[in-house]
Design an enzyme around this catalytic site. Sequence first.
Site, PDB file in Angstrom:
ATOM      1  N   ARG A 270     -81.618  27.641  41.465  1.00  0.00           N
ATOM      2  CA  ARG A 270     -80.332  27.994  40.871  1.00  0.00           C
ATOM      3  C   ARG A 270     -80.436  28.298  39.372  1.00  0.00           C
ATOM      4  NH1 ARG A 270     -75.647  25.730  43.204  1.00  0.00           N
ATOM      5  NH2 ARG A 270     -77.012  24.116  44.016  1.00  0.00           N
ATOM      6  N   CYS A 336     -61.352  34.629  60.134  1.00  0.00           N
ATOM      7  CA  CYS A 336     -60.284  33.919  60.841  1.00  0.00           C
ATOM      8  C   CYS A 336     -60.488  32.420  60.892  1.00  0.00           C
ATOM      9  CB  CYS A 336     -60.156  34.490  62.238  1.00  0.00           C
ATOM     10  SG  CYS A 336     -59.708  36.216  62.144  1.00  0.00           S
ATOM     11  N   GLU A 337     -60.540  31.796  59.758  1.00  0.00           N
ATOM     12  CA  GLU A 337     -60.456  30.340  59.698  1.00  0.00           C
ATOM     13  C   GLU A 337     -60.018  29.930  58.304  1.00  0.00           C
ATOM     14  OE1 GLU A 337     -64.183  28.073  59.799  1.00  0.00           O
ATOM     15  OE2 GLU A 337     -65.048  29.840  60.748  1.00  0.00           O
ATOM     16  N   TYR A 365     -77.867  31.119  46.058  1.00  0.00           N
ATOM     17  CA  TYR A 365     -77.223  30.660  47.292  1.00  0.00           C
ATOM     18  C   TYR A 365     -75.971  31.468  47.599  1.00  0.00           C
ATOM     19  CZ  TYR A 365     -80.415  26.889  46.193  1.00  0.00           C
ATOM     20  OH  TYR A 365     -81.550  26.181  45.869  1.00  0.00           O
TER      21      TYR A 365
END
Length: 426
Positions: A270, A336-337, A365
Amino acid sequence: MTDGAVHLEAIDLDQLAAKLGMPIYAYSSAAIVESYRSFATAVGEDVSICFAVKANGNLTILTQLAKLGCGMDIVSGGELERALAAGVSPLRIIFSGVGKTREEITQALDAGIHQFNVESASELDLIADVATGRSVRAPVALRVNPDVDALTHDKISTGRKGDKFGIDLDHAYELYARAAATASLNPVGLAVHIGSQIMDLEPYRRAYTRIAKLAQQLRAGGYPVRRLDLGGGLGISYGHATPPSLDSYASVIRDTVGGLCAELAVEPGRRLIGEAGILLAQVLHIKPTHDADIVVIDAAMNDLARPALYGSLHPVTMLRPRPGPARPCRIVGPVCESADAFGLYTHLPALLPGDRIAFLYAGAYGAAMASTYNARPLVPEVLVDGSRYAIIRRRQTVAEMMALEADPRWRDMKLSDRSDLGAISA
Ligand code: LLP
Protein backbone atom coordinates in the site's frame (compact mmCIF):
# COMPACT_ATOMS: atom_id res chain seq x y z
CA MET A 1 -4.69 24.76 -11.60
CA THR A 2 -6.39 28.10 -12.30
CA ASP A 3 -9.40 26.63 -14.14
CA GLY A 4 -10.27 24.56 -11.06
CA ALA A 5 -9.81 21.33 -12.99
CA VAL A 6 -8.28 18.38 -11.18
CA HIS A 7 -5.06 17.09 -12.68
CA LEU A 8 -2.99 13.96 -12.38
CA GLU A 9 0.49 15.15 -13.29
CA ALA A 10 -0.23 17.38 -16.33
CA ILE A 11 -3.42 15.61 -17.40
CA ASP A 12 -6.88 17.11 -16.89
CA LEU A 13 -8.74 14.16 -15.40
CA ASP A 14 -12.18 15.28 -16.51
CA GLN A 15 -10.99 15.27 -20.11
CA LEU A 16 -9.24 11.92 -19.66
CA ALA A 17 -12.35 10.35 -18.14
CA ALA A 18 -14.54 11.74 -20.92
CA LYS A 19 -12.15 10.35 -23.51
CA LEU A 20 -11.58 6.86 -22.07
CA GLY A 21 -14.89 6.18 -20.35
CA MET A 22 -15.53 5.15 -16.77
CA PRO A 23 -15.07 3.54 -14.37
CA ILE A 24 -11.30 3.53 -14.80
CA TYR A 25 -8.24 3.57 -12.54
CA ALA A 26 -5.54 6.15 -13.23
CA TYR A 27 -2.05 6.08 -11.72
CA SER A 28 0.67 8.70 -11.59
CA SER A 29 3.98 7.33 -12.76
CA ALA A 30 5.87 10.12 -10.96
CA ALA A 31 4.08 9.31 -7.68
CA ILE A 32 5.14 5.65 -7.92
CA VAL A 33 8.76 6.62 -8.54
CA GLU A 34 8.62 9.14 -5.71
CA SER A 35 7.15 6.73 -3.16
CA TYR A 36 9.63 3.99 -4.04
CA ARG A 37 12.60 6.39 -3.84
CA SER A 38 11.45 7.85 -0.50
CA PHE A 39 11.01 4.37 0.94
CA ALA A 40 14.42 3.26 -0.32
CA THR A 41 16.12 6.39 0.99
CA ALA A 42 14.51 6.04 4.42
CA VAL A 43 15.33 2.38 5.01
CA GLY A 44 18.74 2.59 3.34
CA GLU A 45 20.48 0.44 0.77
CA ASP A 46 20.98 -2.44 3.15
CA VAL A 47 17.27 -3.17 3.31
CA SER A 48 15.87 -4.97 0.29
CA ILE A 49 12.40 -3.74 -0.74
CA CYS A 50 10.07 -6.41 -2.10
CA PHE A 51 6.78 -4.92 -3.33
CA ALA A 52 3.71 -6.91 -2.23
CA VAL A 53 2.32 -7.77 -5.66
CA LYS A 54 -1.15 -8.37 -4.21
CA ALA A 55 -1.56 -4.60 -3.73
CA ASN A 56 -1.36 -4.00 -7.47
CA GLY A 57 -0.21 -6.66 -9.89
CA ASN A 58 -0.48 -4.69 -13.12
CA LEU A 59 2.47 -5.71 -15.31
CA THR A 60 3.39 -2.15 -16.30
CA ILE A 61 3.50 -1.09 -12.66
CA LEU A 62 5.53 -4.14 -11.66
CA THR A 63 7.92 -3.45 -14.53
CA GLN A 64 8.31 0.16 -13.47
CA LEU A 65 9.05 -0.85 -9.89
CA ALA A 66 11.45 -3.58 -11.00
CA LYS A 67 13.38 -1.06 -13.10
CA LEU A 68 13.77 1.10 -10.01
CA GLY A 69 15.45 -1.87 -8.30
CA CYS A 70 12.48 -3.26 -6.41
CA GLY A 71 12.05 -6.97 -5.66
CA MET A 72 8.66 -8.66 -5.22
CA ASP A 73 6.74 -10.44 -2.49
CA ILE A 74 4.31 -12.93 -4.02
CA VAL A 75 1.56 -15.15 -2.64
CA SER A 76 0.59 -17.39 -5.55
CA GLY A 77 1.85 -19.06 -8.69
CA GLY A 78 -0.04 -16.42 -10.63
CA GLU A 79 1.84 -13.62 -8.91
CA LEU A 80 5.10 -15.48 -9.59
CA GLU A 81 4.26 -15.52 -13.30
CA ARG A 82 3.41 -11.84 -13.17
CA ALA A 83 6.65 -10.91 -11.40
CA LEU A 84 8.76 -12.94 -13.84
CA ALA A 85 6.86 -11.49 -16.82
CA ALA A 86 7.67 -8.03 -15.45
CA GLY A 87 11.36 -8.88 -15.61
CA VAL A 88 11.96 -9.32 -11.89
CA SER A 89 14.95 -11.53 -11.12
CA PRO A 90 13.91 -14.71 -9.26
CA LEU A 91 16.64 -13.81 -6.79
CA ARG A 92 14.54 -10.81 -5.76
CA ILE A 93 11.34 -12.83 -5.22
CA ILE A 94 10.01 -13.92 -1.83
CA PHE A 95 7.07 -16.34 -1.70
CA SER A 96 4.74 -15.59 1.23
CA GLY A 97 1.29 -16.96 1.95
CA VAL A 98 -0.40 -19.47 4.20
CA GLY A 99 -1.59 -21.97 1.59
CA LYS A 100 1.02 -22.78 -1.03
CA THR A 101 0.16 -25.79 -3.17
CA ARG A 102 2.54 -28.51 -4.36
CA GLU A 103 2.26 -27.09 -7.89
CA GLU A 104 3.11 -23.56 -6.75
CA ILE A 105 6.07 -24.76 -4.68
CA THR A 106 7.35 -26.72 -7.69
CA GLN A 107 6.93 -23.69 -9.95
CA ALA A 108 8.81 -21.44 -7.51
CA LEU A 109 11.63 -23.93 -6.92
CA ASP A 110 12.09 -24.38 -10.65
CA ALA A 111 12.20 -20.60 -11.09
CA GLY A 112 14.92 -20.43 -8.40
CA ILE A 113 13.31 -17.87 -6.11
CA HIS A 114 15.17 -16.21 -3.26
CA GLN A 115 13.07 -17.50 -0.36
CA PHE A 116 9.92 -19.26 0.80
CA ASN A 117 8.31 -17.77 3.90
CA VAL A 118 6.91 -20.86 5.57
CA GLU A 119 3.81 -20.65 7.73
CA SER A 120 3.34 -24.17 9.15
CA ALA A 121 5.06 -27.48 9.86
CA SER A 122 2.87 -29.05 7.21
CA GLU A 123 4.03 -26.56 4.59
CA LEU A 124 7.66 -27.08 5.61
CA ASP A 125 7.28 -30.83 5.03
CA LEU A 126 5.65 -30.26 1.66
CA ILE A 127 8.46 -27.95 0.51
CA ALA A 128 11.03 -30.50 1.73
CA ASP A 129 9.28 -33.23 -0.21
CA VAL A 130 9.09 -31.24 -3.45
CA ALA A 131 12.72 -30.10 -3.09
CA THR A 132 13.88 -33.71 -2.53
CA GLY A 133 12.05 -34.76 -5.68
CA ARG A 134 13.84 -32.08 -7.67
CA SER A 135 17.23 -32.61 -5.99
CA VAL A 136 17.52 -29.03 -4.77
CA ARG A 137 17.71 -27.31 -1.39
CA ALA A 138 14.86 -24.92 -0.79
CA PRO A 139 15.72 -21.61 0.92
CA VAL A 140 13.17 -21.25 3.71
CA ALA A 141 12.46 -18.58 6.31
CA LEU A 142 9.97 -19.26 9.07
CA ARG A 143 7.20 -16.69 9.28
CA VAL A 144 6.57 -16.30 12.94
CA ASN A 145 3.32 -15.14 14.54
CA PRO A 146 4.65 -12.78 17.24
CA ASP A 147 1.29 -12.40 19.00
CA VAL A 148 1.18 -8.65 18.51
CA ASP A 149 -1.97 -6.64 17.82
CA ALA A 150 -1.23 -4.28 14.92
CA LEU A 151 -4.10 -2.00 16.04
CA THR A 152 -5.67 -1.99 12.60
CA HIS A 153 -8.89 -3.30 11.06
CA ASP A 154 -9.73 -6.78 12.31
CA LYS A 155 -9.90 -8.21 8.78
CA ILE A 156 -6.34 -7.16 7.95
CA SER A 157 -4.65 -8.04 11.26
CA THR A 158 -2.35 -11.00 10.90
CA GLY A 159 0.01 -11.18 13.89
CA ARG A 160 -2.22 -12.04 16.84
CA LYS A 161 -2.22 -15.48 18.43
CA GLY A 162 -5.12 -17.31 16.81
CA ASP A 163 -4.82 -15.44 13.48
CA LYS A 164 -4.33 -17.94 10.68
CA PHE A 165 -0.89 -16.61 9.81
CA GLY A 166 2.58 -17.59 10.87
CA ILE A 167 4.10 -20.14 13.20
CA ASP A 168 3.44 -19.78 16.89
CA LEU A 169 6.42 -18.12 18.55
CA ASP A 170 6.66 -21.02 21.00
CA HIS A 171 7.07 -23.59 18.23
CA ALA A 172 9.38 -21.66 15.95
CA TYR A 173 12.70 -22.75 17.50
CA GLU A 174 11.86 -26.42 17.26
CA LEU A 175 10.66 -26.09 13.68
CA TYR A 176 13.78 -24.16 12.66
CA ALA A 177 15.88 -26.97 14.11
CA ARG A 178 13.82 -29.48 12.14
CA ALA A 179 14.40 -27.50 8.94
CA ALA A 180 18.13 -27.41 9.66
CA ALA A 181 18.14 -31.18 10.04
CA THR A 182 16.42 -31.72 6.70
CA ALA A 183 18.79 -32.16 3.78
CA SER A 184 16.51 -30.58 1.17
CA LEU A 185 15.88 -27.44 3.22
CA ASN A 186 18.16 -24.46 3.72
CA PRO A 187 16.83 -22.42 6.66
CA VAL A 188 17.94 -18.88 5.93
CA GLY A 189 16.07 -16.82 8.50
CA LEU A 190 12.84 -15.51 9.96
CA ALA A 191 9.92 -13.46 8.67
CA VAL A 192 7.10 -11.52 10.28
CA HIS A 193 4.09 -9.55 8.98
CA ILE A 194 1.59 -8.30 11.52
CA GLY A 195 -1.07 -6.66 9.35
CA SER A 196 -1.91 -3.88 6.95
CA GLN A 197 -2.81 -0.17 7.10
CA ILE A 198 -0.81 0.10 10.35
CA MET A 199 -0.80 3.65 11.73
CA ASP A 200 1.11 3.12 14.98
CA LEU A 201 4.76 2.05 15.09
CA GLU A 202 4.65 0.45 18.54
CA PRO A 203 3.26 -2.88 17.27
CA TYR A 204 6.16 -3.02 14.80
CA ARG A 205 8.59 -2.35 17.61
CA ARG A 206 7.11 -5.16 19.70
CA ALA A 207 7.03 -7.64 16.80
CA TYR A 208 10.55 -6.88 15.59
CA THR A 209 11.88 -7.10 19.15
CA ARG A 210 10.39 -10.57 19.51
CA ILE A 211 11.86 -11.68 16.21
CA ALA A 212 15.26 -10.30 17.16
CA LYS A 213 15.16 -12.26 20.42
CA LEU A 214 14.24 -15.47 18.62
CA ALA A 215 17.02 -14.90 16.08
CA GLN A 216 19.52 -14.54 18.92
CA GLN A 217 18.27 -17.69 20.63
CA LEU A 218 18.58 -19.63 17.39
CA ARG A 219 22.07 -18.31 16.78
CA ALA A 220 23.06 -19.22 20.32
CA GLY A 221 21.80 -22.72 19.56
CA GLY A 222 24.13 -22.92 16.56
CA TYR A 223 21.59 -22.16 13.85
CA PRO A 224 22.61 -19.41 11.47
CA VAL A 225 19.84 -16.84 10.98
CA ARG A 226 21.13 -14.79 8.09
CA ARG A 227 17.97 -13.06 6.88
CA LEU A 228 15.09 -11.20 8.52
CA ASP A 229 12.01 -10.32 6.49
CA LEU A 230 10.12 -7.58 8.30
CA GLY A 231 6.90 -7.71 6.26
CA GLY A 232 4.81 -4.80 5.03
CA GLY A 233 1.78 -3.05 6.41
CA LEU A 234 2.77 0.60 6.77
CA GLY A 235 -0.39 2.72 6.49
CA ILE A 236 -1.30 5.74 4.37
CA SER A 237 -3.52 8.70 5.24
CA TYR A 238 -6.72 8.12 3.22
CA GLY A 239 -7.21 11.82 3.78
CA HIS A 240 -8.10 11.65 7.46
CA ALA A 241 -5.11 10.57 9.58
CA THR A 242 -1.37 11.06 9.59
CA PRO A 243 0.56 7.86 8.94
CA PRO A 244 3.95 7.16 10.52
CA SER A 245 6.81 8.77 8.65
CA LEU A 246 9.18 6.57 6.71
CA ASP A 247 12.09 7.87 8.78
CA SER A 248 10.46 6.87 12.06
CA TYR A 249 9.65 3.43 10.62
CA ALA A 250 13.29 3.10 9.57
CA SER A 251 14.38 4.02 13.11
CA VAL A 252 12.24 1.23 14.53
CA ILE A 253 13.99 -1.18 12.17
CA ARG A 254 17.41 0.09 13.19
CA ASP A 255 16.59 0.05 16.92
CA THR A 256 15.20 -3.47 16.96
CA VAL A 257 17.05 -5.56 14.39
CA GLY A 258 19.74 -3.19 13.10
CA GLY A 259 22.42 -4.65 15.32
CA LEU A 260 21.96 -8.26 14.24
CA CYS A 261 24.06 -8.09 11.06
CA ALA A 262 21.29 -9.84 9.17
CA GLU A 263 20.19 -9.28 5.57
CA LEU A 264 16.98 -7.28 5.96
CA ALA A 265 13.94 -7.19 3.67
CA VAL A 266 10.59 -5.37 3.83
CA GLU A 267 7.40 -6.06 1.86
CA PRO A 268 5.44 -2.83 1.47
CA GLY A 269 2.43 -2.80 -0.84
CA ARG A 270 0.00 0.00 0.00
CA ARG A 271 2.69 2.53 0.96
CA LEU A 272 4.31 2.24 -2.49
CA ILE A 273 1.22 2.41 -4.67
CA GLY A 274 -1.84 3.46 -2.63
CA GLU A 275 -1.54 7.21 -3.03
CA ALA A 276 -0.50 6.99 -6.67
CA GLY A 277 -3.87 5.77 -7.93
CA ILE A 278 -7.44 7.05 -8.22
CA LEU A 279 -10.70 5.63 -9.46
CA LEU A 280 -12.65 7.81 -11.91
CA ALA A 281 -16.41 7.42 -12.07
CA GLN A 282 -19.50 9.19 -13.32
CA VAL A 283 -22.77 10.07 -11.62
CA LEU A 284 -25.71 8.21 -13.18
CA HIS A 285 -28.74 9.10 -11.06
CA ILE A 286 -29.70 11.13 -8.02
CA LYS A 287 -32.35 9.94 -5.56
CA PRO A 288 -33.14 12.65 -3.02
CA THR A 289 -34.05 11.36 0.46
CA HIS A 290 -34.97 13.18 3.68
CA ASP A 291 -31.39 13.53 4.95
CA ALA A 292 -29.06 13.08 1.96
CA ASP A 293 -29.03 12.49 -1.77
CA ILE A 294 -28.38 8.94 -2.84
CA VAL A 295 -25.90 9.34 -5.67
CA VAL A 296 -25.74 6.32 -7.96
CA ILE A 297 -22.47 6.16 -9.90
CA ASP A 298 -21.14 3.83 -12.58
CA ALA A 299 -18.38 2.35 -10.36
CA ALA A 300 -19.29 -0.38 -7.92
CA MET A 301 -18.02 -2.72 -5.24
CA ASN A 302 -16.70 -5.03 -7.94
CA ASP A 303 -14.35 -2.22 -9.08
CA LEU A 304 -13.34 -0.98 -5.61
CA ALA A 305 -14.17 -3.51 -2.90
CA ARG A 306 -12.55 -1.77 0.10
CA PRO A 307 -15.59 0.25 1.27
CA ALA A 308 -17.86 -2.81 1.16
CA LEU A 309 -15.29 -5.13 2.76
CA TYR A 310 -13.72 -2.94 5.42
CA GLY A 311 -15.98 0.11 5.63
CA SER A 312 -13.10 2.21 4.22
CA LEU A 313 -13.91 5.77 3.20
CA HIS A 314 -11.94 6.96 0.18
CA PRO A 315 -11.96 10.76 -0.17
CA VAL A 316 -13.93 11.95 -3.19
CA THR A 317 -13.35 14.96 -5.37
CA MET A 318 -15.32 16.34 -8.32
CA LEU A 319 -13.24 16.49 -11.47
CA ARG A 320 -14.80 19.88 -12.32
CA PRO A 321 -15.39 21.34 -8.87
CA ARG A 322 -18.49 23.52 -8.67
CA PRO A 323 -19.22 26.11 -6.02
CA GLY A 324 -22.43 25.74 -4.06
CA PRO A 325 -23.71 24.85 -0.62
CA ALA A 326 -22.62 21.42 0.58
CA ARG A 327 -25.27 18.74 0.36
CA PRO A 328 -24.79 15.41 2.14
CA CYS A 329 -24.77 12.46 -0.20
CA ARG A 330 -24.45 8.73 0.04
CA ILE A 331 -22.49 7.50 -2.96
CA VAL A 332 -23.51 4.02 -4.10
CA GLY A 333 -22.85 1.71 -7.02
CA PRO A 334 -25.27 -0.10 -9.32
CA VAL A 335 -24.62 -3.60 -7.93
CA CYS A 336 -27.69 -5.25 -6.46
CA GLU A 337 -26.81 -5.33 -2.80
CA SER A 338 -26.75 -2.74 -0.06
CA ALA A 339 -23.05 -3.44 0.60
CA ASP A 340 -22.35 -1.66 -2.68
CA ALA A 341 -21.93 1.74 -1.04
CA PHE A 342 -18.89 4.02 -0.92
CA GLY A 343 -19.95 6.06 2.12
CA LEU A 344 -21.51 9.30 3.29
CA TYR A 345 -19.87 12.51 2.03
CA THR A 346 -20.78 15.92 3.41
CA HIS A 347 -18.39 18.29 1.62
CA LEU A 348 -19.68 18.14 -1.97
CA PRO A 349 -22.22 20.47 -3.60
CA ALA A 350 -25.40 18.84 -4.91
CA LEU A 351 -24.19 16.35 -7.52
CA LEU A 352 -25.91 15.97 -10.89
CA PRO A 353 -26.10 13.13 -13.41
CA GLY A 354 -23.08 13.36 -15.67
CA ASP A 355 -20.76 14.78 -13.01
CA ARG A 356 -17.44 13.03 -12.96
CA ILE A 357 -15.72 12.24 -9.67
CA ALA A 358 -12.56 10.56 -8.39
CA PHE A 359 -12.00 8.34 -5.38
CA LEU A 360 -8.53 9.12 -4.07
CA TYR A 361 -5.84 6.82 -2.62
CA ALA A 362 -7.15 3.88 -4.63
CA GLY A 363 -3.89 2.61 -6.12
CA ALA A 364 -3.53 -0.30 -3.68
CA TYR A 365 -6.08 -3.12 -3.37
CA GLY A 366 -8.33 -1.34 -5.88
CA ALA A 367 -7.94 -2.81 -9.37
CA ALA A 368 -6.16 -5.76 -7.75
CA MET A 369 -9.33 -6.82 -5.93
CA ALA A 370 -11.74 -6.10 -8.76
CA SER A 371 -14.13 -8.81 -9.91
CA THR A 372 -16.74 -9.30 -12.61
CA TYR A 373 -19.70 -9.55 -10.22
CA ASN A 374 -23.00 -8.65 -11.91
CA ALA A 375 -21.26 -9.45 -15.24
CA ARG A 376 -19.43 -6.13 -15.03
CA PRO A 377 -16.20 -6.25 -17.06
CA LEU A 378 -12.92 -5.89 -15.18
CA VAL A 379 -12.16 -2.22 -14.69
CA PRO A 380 -9.45 -0.79 -16.99
CA GLU A 381 -6.28 0.99 -15.84
CA VAL A 382 -4.33 3.90 -17.27
CA LEU A 383 -0.87 5.19 -16.38
CA VAL A 384 -0.14 8.91 -16.59
CA ASP A 385 3.33 10.29 -17.18
CA GLY A 386 3.50 14.08 -17.48
CA SER A 387 1.12 15.00 -20.27
CA ARG A 388 1.09 11.46 -21.72
CA TYR A 389 -1.05 8.50 -20.78
CA ALA A 390 -1.04 4.81 -21.63
CA ILE A 391 -3.81 2.27 -21.20
CA ILE A 392 -2.14 -0.46 -19.15
CA ARG A 393 -5.18 -2.70 -18.85
CA ARG A 394 -7.89 -2.31 -21.45
CA ARG A 395 -11.55 -2.70 -20.71
CA GLN A 396 -12.57 -6.36 -20.72
CA THR A 397 -15.44 -7.27 -23.01
CA VAL A 398 -18.42 -9.33 -21.94
CA ALA A 399 -17.61 -11.70 -24.80
CA GLU A 400 -14.19 -12.33 -23.19
CA MET A 401 -15.87 -13.07 -19.89
CA MET A 402 -18.28 -15.52 -21.49
CA ALA A 403 -15.56 -17.20 -23.53
CA LEU A 404 -14.41 -19.15 -20.46
CA GLU A 405 -17.77 -20.86 -20.28
CA ALA A 406 -19.00 -23.65 -22.53
CA ASP A 407 -22.13 -25.62 -23.29
CA PRO A 408 -22.03 -28.62 -20.97
CA ARG A 409 -20.62 -31.76 -22.54
CA TRP A 410 -21.59 -34.40 -19.99
CA ARG A 411 -19.03 -37.05 -19.03
CA ASP A 412 -19.64 -40.19 -17.10
CA MET A 413 -17.58 -40.17 -13.86
CA LYS A 414 -17.37 -43.98 -13.99
CA LEU A 415 -15.48 -43.92 -17.28
CA SER A 416 -11.83 -42.97 -17.10
CA ASP A 417 -11.99 -40.12 -19.57
CA ARG A 418 -9.22 -37.64 -18.77
CA SER A 419 -9.65 -35.40 -21.79
CA ASP A 420 -11.29 -32.60 -19.80
CA LEU A 421 -8.58 -32.23 -17.16
CA GLY A 422 -6.44 -29.88 -19.22
CA ALA A 423 -9.33 -27.55 -19.82
CA ILE A 424 -10.06 -27.27 -16.09
CA SER A 425 -6.53 -26.73 -14.86
CA ALA A 426 -5.49 -24.37 -17.66
N1 LLP B 1 3.45 -9.07 3.16
C1 LLP B 1 2.49 -9.95 3.45
C2 LLP B 1 2.85 -11.31 3.85
C3 LLP B 1 1.13 -9.58 3.34
O1 LLP B 1 0.18 -10.45 3.64
C4 LLP B 1 0.80 -8.26 2.94
C5 LLP B 1 -0.59 -7.83 2.82
C6 LLP B 1 1.85 -7.37 2.64
C7 LLP B 1 3.17 -7.81 2.77
C8 LLP B 1 1.63 -5.97 2.18
O2 LLP B 1 0.93 -5.21 3.11
P1 LLP B 1 0.75 -3.63 2.85
O3 LLP B 1 2.11 -3.00 2.92
O4 LLP B 1 0.15 -3.47 1.51
O5 LLP B 1 -0.15 -3.20 3.93
N2 LLP B 1 -7.07 -5.80 0.99
C9 LLP B 1 -6.71 -5.09 2.19
C10 LLP B 1 -5.26 -5.28 2.55
C11 LLP B 1 -4.85 -6.73 2.68
C12 LLP B 1 -3.38 -6.90 2.98
C13 LLP B 1 -2.98 -8.33 2.87
N3 LLP B 1 -1.58 -8.58 3.08
C14 LLP B 1 -7.08 -3.63 2.05
O6 LLP B 1 -7.57 -3.23 1.00
O7 LLP B 1 -6.93 -2.85 2.99
